[in-house]
Design an enzyme around this catalytic site. Structure first.
Site, PDB file in Angstrom:
ATOM      1  N   CYS A  39     -37.611 -14.707  12.445  1.00 37.31           N
ATOM      2  CA  CYS A  39     -38.596 -13.645  12.652  1.00 37.31           C
ATOM      3  C   CYS A  39     -39.485 -13.842  13.884  1.00 37.31           C
ATOM      4  O   CYS A  39     -39.643 -12.917  14.687  1.00 37.31           O
ATOM      5  CB  CYS A  39     -39.542 -13.528  11.454  1.00 37.31           C
ATOM      6  N   HIS A  44     -56.070  12.108  13.343  1.00 29.34           N
ATOM      7  CA  HIS A  44     -55.520  12.876  14.450  1.00 29.34           C
ATOM      8  C   HIS A  44     -56.077  12.396  15.781  1.00 29.34           C
ATOM      9  O   HIS A  44     -57.251  12.077  15.857  1.00 29.34           O
ATOM     10  CB  HIS A  44     -55.877  14.355  14.247  1.00 29.34           C
ATOM     11  N   GLU A  89     -31.180  -5.497  16.127  1.00 23.28           N
ATOM     12  CA  GLU A  89     -32.361  -6.017  16.827  1.00 23.28           C
ATOM     13  C   GLU A  89     -31.961  -6.716  18.124  1.00 23.28           C
ATOM     14  O   GLU A  89     -32.559  -6.487  19.187  1.00 23.28           O
ATOM     15  CB  GLU A  89     -33.119  -6.996  15.918  1.00 23.28           C
ATOM     16  N   CYS A 114     -37.491 -18.747   9.780  1.00 24.83           N
ATOM     17  CA  CYS A 114     -38.420 -17.717  10.246  1.00 24.83           C
ATOM     18  C   CYS A 114     -39.179 -18.163  11.488  1.00 24.83           C
ATOM     19  O   CYS A 114     -39.225 -17.457  12.487  1.00 24.83           O
ATOM     20  CB  CYS A 114     -39.385 -17.350   9.115  1.00 24.83           C
ATOM     21  N   TYR A 135     -29.464  -5.705  10.323  1.00 28.01           N
ATOM     22  CA  TYR A 135     -30.688  -5.634  11.125  1.00 28.01           C
ATOM     23  C   TYR A 135     -30.716  -6.637  12.263  1.00 28.01           C
ATOM     24  O   TYR A 135     -31.211  -6.345  13.349  1.00 28.01           O
ATOM     25  CB  TYR A 135     -31.935  -5.709  10.234  1.00 28.01           C
ATOM     26  N   LYS A 180     -37.743 -14.067  17.378  1.00 22.79           N
ATOM     27  CA  LYS A 180     -37.130 -12.752  17.567  1.00 22.79           C
ATOM     28  C   LYS A 180     -38.171 -11.717  17.978  1.00 22.79           C
ATOM     29  O   LYS A 180     -37.994 -10.977  18.926  1.00 22.79           O
ATOM     30  CB  LYS A 180     -36.443 -12.323  16.278  1.00 22.79           C
ATOM     31  N   GLU A 211     -49.941  10.612  11.047  1.00 23.86           N
ATOM     32  CA  GLU A 211     -50.501  11.766  10.329  1.00 23.86           C
ATOM     33  C   GLU A 211     -49.402  12.670   9.770  1.00 23.86           C
ATOM     34  O   GLU A 211     -49.602  13.384   8.801  1.00 23.86           O
ATOM     35  CB  GLU A 211     -51.456  12.561  11.214  1.00 23.86           C
ATOM     36  N   GLU A 254     -36.977 -32.171   5.429  1.00 20.92           N
ATOM     37  CA  GLU A 254     -36.474 -31.144   6.366  1.00 20.92           C
ATOM     38  C   GLU A 254     -35.487 -31.811   7.319  1.00 20.92           C
ATOM     39  O   GLU A 254     -35.813 -32.809   7.951  1.00 20.92           O
ATOM     40  CB  GLU A 254     -37.636 -30.507   7.127  1.00 20.92           C
TER      41      GLU A 254
HETATM   42  C1  LIG Z   1     -32.530 -13.932  13.520  1.00 23.76           C
HETATM   43  C2  LIG Z   1     -33.305 -13.748  12.242  1.00 23.76           C
HETATM   44  C3  LIG Z   1     -34.357 -12.858  12.207  1.00 23.76           C
HETATM   45  C4  LIG Z   1     -35.089 -12.678  11.038  1.00 23.76           C
HETATM   46  N1  LIG Z   1     -36.115 -11.781  11.051  1.00 23.76           N
HETATM   47  C5  LIG Z   1     -36.857 -11.604   9.938  1.00 23.76           C
HETATM   48  C6  LIG Z   1     -37.958 -10.708   9.946  1.00 23.76           C
HETATM   49  O1  LIG Z   1     -38.251 -10.054  10.945  1.00 23.76           O
HETATM   50  N2  LIG Z   1     -38.694 -10.583   8.811  1.00 23.76           N
HETATM   51  C7  LIG Z   1     -38.392 -11.288   7.674  1.00 23.76           C
HETATM   52  O2  LIG Z   1     -39.102 -11.152   6.669  1.00 23.76           O
HETATM   53  N3  LIG Z   1     -37.342 -12.139   7.638  1.00 23.76           N
HETATM   54  C8  LIG Z   1     -36.571 -12.313   8.745  1.00 23.76           C
HETATM   55  N4  LIG Z   1     -35.527 -13.202   8.718  1.00 23.76           N
HETATM   56  C9  LIG Z   1     -35.180 -13.870   7.443  1.00 23.76           C
HETATM   57  C10 LIG Z   1     -36.094 -15.062   7.180  1.00 23.76           C
HETATM   58  O3  LIG Z   1     -36.065 -15.926   8.274  1.00 23.76           O
HETATM   59  C11 LIG Z   1     -35.639 -15.777   5.910  1.00 23.76           C
HETATM   60  O4  LIG Z   1     -35.578 -14.836   4.853  1.00 23.76           O
HETATM   61  C12 LIG Z   1     -36.593 -16.887   5.510  1.00 23.76           C
HETATM   62  O5  LIG Z   1     -36.744 -17.832   6.543  1.00 23.76           O
HETATM   63  C13 LIG Z   1     -36.077 -17.575   4.227  1.00 23.76           C
HETATM   64  O6  LIG Z   1     -36.910 -18.643   3.893  1.00 23.76           O
HETATM   65  P1  LIG Z   1     -36.356 -19.865   3.053  1.00 23.76           P
HETATM   66  O7  LIG Z   1     -37.547 -20.666   2.668  1.00 23.76           O
HETATM   67  O8  LIG Z   1     -35.450 -19.406   1.987  1.00 23.76           O
HETATM   68  O9  LIG Z   1     -35.427 -20.690   4.043  1.00 23.76           O
HETATM   69  P2  LIG Z   1     -35.542 -21.131   5.546  1.00 23.76           P
HETATM   70  O10 LIG Z   1     -36.731 -20.584   6.219  1.00 23.76           O
HETATM   71  O11 LIG Z   1     -34.222 -20.852   6.127  1.00 23.76           O
HETATM   72  O12 LIG Z   1     -35.759 -22.688   5.448  1.00 23.76           O
HETATM   73  C14 LIG Z   1     -34.805 -23.555   4.929  1.00 23.76           C
HETATM   74  C15 LIG Z   1     -34.986 -24.903   5.576  1.00 23.76           C
HETATM   75  O13 LIG Z   1     -34.245 -25.878   4.848  1.00 23.76           O
HETATM   76  C16 LIG Z   1     -33.681 -26.802   5.758  1.00 23.76           C
HETATM   77  N5  LIG Z   1     -32.563 -27.444   5.064  1.00 23.76           N
HETATM   78  C17 LIG Z   1     -31.410 -26.866   4.637  1.00 23.76           C
HETATM   79  N6  LIG Z   1     -30.668 -27.758   3.936  1.00 23.76           N
HETATM   80  C18 LIG Z   1     -31.381 -28.914   3.918  1.00 23.76           C
HETATM   81  C19 LIG Z   1     -31.152 -30.192   3.332  1.00 23.76           C
HETATM   82  N7  LIG Z   1     -30.060 -30.440   2.607  1.00 23.76           N
HETATM   83  N8  LIG Z   1     -32.087 -31.157   3.510  1.00 23.76           N
HETATM   84  C20 LIG Z   1     -33.208 -30.910   4.239  1.00 23.76           C
HETATM   85  N9  LIG Z   1     -33.472 -29.717   4.803  1.00 23.76           N
HETATM   86  C21 LIG Z   1     -32.572 -28.726   4.635  1.00 23.76           C
HETATM   87  C22 LIG Z   1     -33.289 -25.945   6.943  1.00 23.76           C
HETATM   88  O14 LIG Z   1     -33.171 -26.732   8.113  1.00 23.76           O
HETATM   89  C23 LIG Z   1     -34.467 -24.972   7.006  1.00 23.76           C
HETATM   90  O15 LIG Z   1     -35.484 -25.448   7.847  1.00 23.76           O
HETATM   91  C24 LIG Z   1     -34.774 -13.424   9.877  1.00 23.76           C
HETATM   92  C25 LIG Z   1     -33.710 -14.330   9.903  1.00 23.76           C
HETATM   93  C26 LIG Z   1     -32.985 -14.494  11.073  1.00 23.76           C
HETATM   94  C27 LIG Z   1     -31.848 -15.474  11.093  1.00 23.76           C
END
Ligand SMILES: Cc1cc2nc3c(=O)[nH]c(=O)nc-3n(C[C@H](O)[C@H](O)[C@H](O)COP(=O)(O)OP(=O)(O)OC[C@H]3O[C@@H](n4cnc5c(N)ncnc54)[C@H](O)[C@@H]3O)c2cc1C
Length: 462
Positions: free
Chosen positions: A47, A437, A183, A42, A179, A50, A442, A34
């Site tokens: 998420c 109710h 939001e 998230c 969204y 937020k 409902e 990471e």
């Molecule tokens: C403002 C906002 C609000 C959101 N609200 C919601 C919500 O309410 N509900 C919902 O379901 N989804 C929501 N989402 C979407 C949700 O956050 C993503 O769909 C989800 O996090 C995707 O998961 P992922 O595992 O694909 O990637 P991520 O969670 O983005 O994780 C990817 C990780 O990889 C790391 N990384 C990237 N490249 C490298 C590399 N080369 N080497 C090492 N590490 C690396 C990044 O730092 C990151 O930590 C929201 C997104 C945002 C931006």
């Protein structure tokens, strides 16, 4: 000799963490890298933070509405620094919990950016170390996409920075209609900022049901959010009294902050995909098959780095399915149909399945049931707001193929409607369900009158 693992996961976000833990539980030797913070978008800047800001913003209504119920609330005051500090503490707690869960599952964690050096080698940029992996999972997620550069680009913030502003902006302009844009518009509006939302198309929330889009827009405007559609930000200039934002086809707007929520792109830049032979699709996302396998058989990709549904529960499901498929001896496909989702705007939106327009394209006969009413709490509070609900029904089979809700707790409601829709419930099943109710939900089981019935005309005979 480089260190060898069974699975190397790039990215410890929603999907990567789940995949690493499950693969390790299946007996694989797993390493996860990471580059920023464990938990990913998230947990760290999506998420979770937020929703905490959404919850904070909703107290404004609670204080106001209390008066109608007999309460006297002395002038409430709000501290942005306190909210942000408390939010940061909660995010740090969650990050520690995610790290502990990975450690408990015996996953090796490396705090470094990782890039592919060849189809079986991952390079850790922090140390230069190379790791050999039998299988590789790309779970790098997405990043804000701000569009093409404009004059004054340096003044634009994305959702990433919005979580760390030193103070609450008195006036903010948000560009975007998805969204995340609506939001944040609702969050800042609830906390007391003057909000202008600018979107290049004709209405917010493209892809959602038209009635929901119109309803939400009206409700947001009632709350004082200025929504400017069919316009874009053309430039930003720093002036003595703030930032002057030049808009196409609209007068300039002066604000303290400009935020762009104009979409997200897959995080694939500089990842070494070419070195490994991993192909992208036409949208620039990692191309995968139904098992999340890329063009290289032992390299997989999940979550926002692929072009499926960019939501946390989907990324988690894909990560779990990958681990079961590759290490658990149980090939598992993820069903991407009928995914319920919520928009935490004010009012909240919860949707699942087809919009009215989509259903009309797909089915010969479509029946629509809808209602709009004043939520009970708004009555004594004297608040001018309405709730909206709609069921989209396949008129031939009677199956409910879409449900759209805008109003308090829409997200909570749609989660449960999702079970019924996944089980292929019919409108008759909804009708046979006894109402609870007095609730708002409902209404979902008491709508009897069709609001519309669309019948596809047979194509004219040749
Ligand atoms: C403002 C906002 C609000 C959101 N609200 C919601 C919500 O309410 N509900 C919902 O379901 N989804 C929501 N989402 C979407 C949700 O956050 C993503 O769909 C989800 O996090 C995707 O998961 P992922 O595992 O694909 O990637 P991520 O969670 O983005 O994780 C990817 C990780 O990889 C790391 N990384 C990237 N490249 C490298 C590399 N080369 N080497 C090492 N590490 C690396 C990044 O730092 C990151 O930590 C929201 C997104 C945002 C931006």
């Amino acid at each position: 000799m480089p260190q060898e693992v069974d699975l190397f996961v790039i990215g410890a976000g929603s999907g990567g963490v789940r995949a690493a833990r499950i693969a390790s539980n299946h007996g694989a030797k797993v390493m996860i890298a990471e580059e920023y913070r464990i938990g990913g978008t998230c947990v760290i800047r999506g998420c979770v933070p937020k929703k905490l800001l959404v919850l904070a913003s909703r107290f404004a209504d609670e204080f106001e509405d209390a008066a109608g119920y007999g309460w006297t609330v002395l002038q409430p005051s709000f501290s942005w620094p306190v909210l942000i500090a408390n939010k940061d503490r909660e995010i740090a707690r969650l990050e520690a919990a995610y790290t502990a869960n990975l450690e408990r599952a015996k996953v090796a964690i490396v705090k470094s950016r990782a890039v592919l050096a060849d189809p079986h080698t991952v390079k850790l940029t922090a140390t230069g170390e190379a790791i050999r992996a039998k299988q590789i999972l790309i779970a790098t997620g997405g990043a804000p996409s701000l569009g093409k550069e404009i004059e004054g680009n340096e003044h634009i913030i994305s959702s990433n920075e919005a979580f760390h502003l030193p103070e609450l902006p008195k006036r903010i302009l948000i560009q975007g209609g998805g969204y995340i844009a609506v939001e944040f518009a609702s969050i800042f509006n609830g906390l007391g900022s003057d909000v202008t939302l600018v979107y290049r198309r004709d209405n917010i929330l493209r892809g959602f049901d038209d009635d929901v889009r119109n309803h939400l827009r009206g409700e947001m405007e009632k709350r004082g959010i200025k929504i400017v559609t069919k316009a874009i930000v053309e430039g930003i200039e720093k002036v003595d009294y703030g930032l002057c934002v030049m808009l196409s086809d609209h007068e300039d707007v002066v604000v303290d902050k400009v935020m762009f929520a104009t979409g997200r792109r897959p995080n694939v830049e500089g990842l070494g995909l070419e070195a490994a032979g991993v192909k992208l699709d036409e949208k620039g996302a990692i191309a995968v098959n139904e098992f999340s396998q890329t063009s290289v058989p032992h390299v997989y990709a999940i979550g926002d780095g692929t072009d499926r549904i960019a939501l946390t529960p989907v990324a988690i499901r894909e990560g779990h399915a990958f681990a079961d498929t590759v290490f658990g001896g149980k090939p598992t496909r993820v069903d991407h149909r009928d995914v319920a989702t919520a928009v935490f705007s004010e009012p909240e939106v919860g949707v699942i399945g087809l919009t009215e327009a989509e259903a009309c394209e797909r089915f010969d006969k479509v029946d629509i049931y809808k209602t709009s009413f004043r939520p009970m709490k708004a009555t004594l509070a004297g608040r001018d707001t309405r709730m909206f609900m709609k069921l989209v029904v396949d008129g031939v089979t009677d199956r409910v193929v879409g449900c759209h809700i805008a109003g308090p707790e829409a997200g909570e409601m749609i989660q449960l409607v999702g079970v019924a829709i996944k089980m292929k419930a019919t409108k008759a099943d909804f009708d046979a369900t006894m109402a609870v109710h007095p609730t708002a939900a409902e209404e979902l089981v008491t709508m009897r009158e069709k609001a519309a019935s669309h019948v596809r005309r047979p194509a004219a005979a040749e």
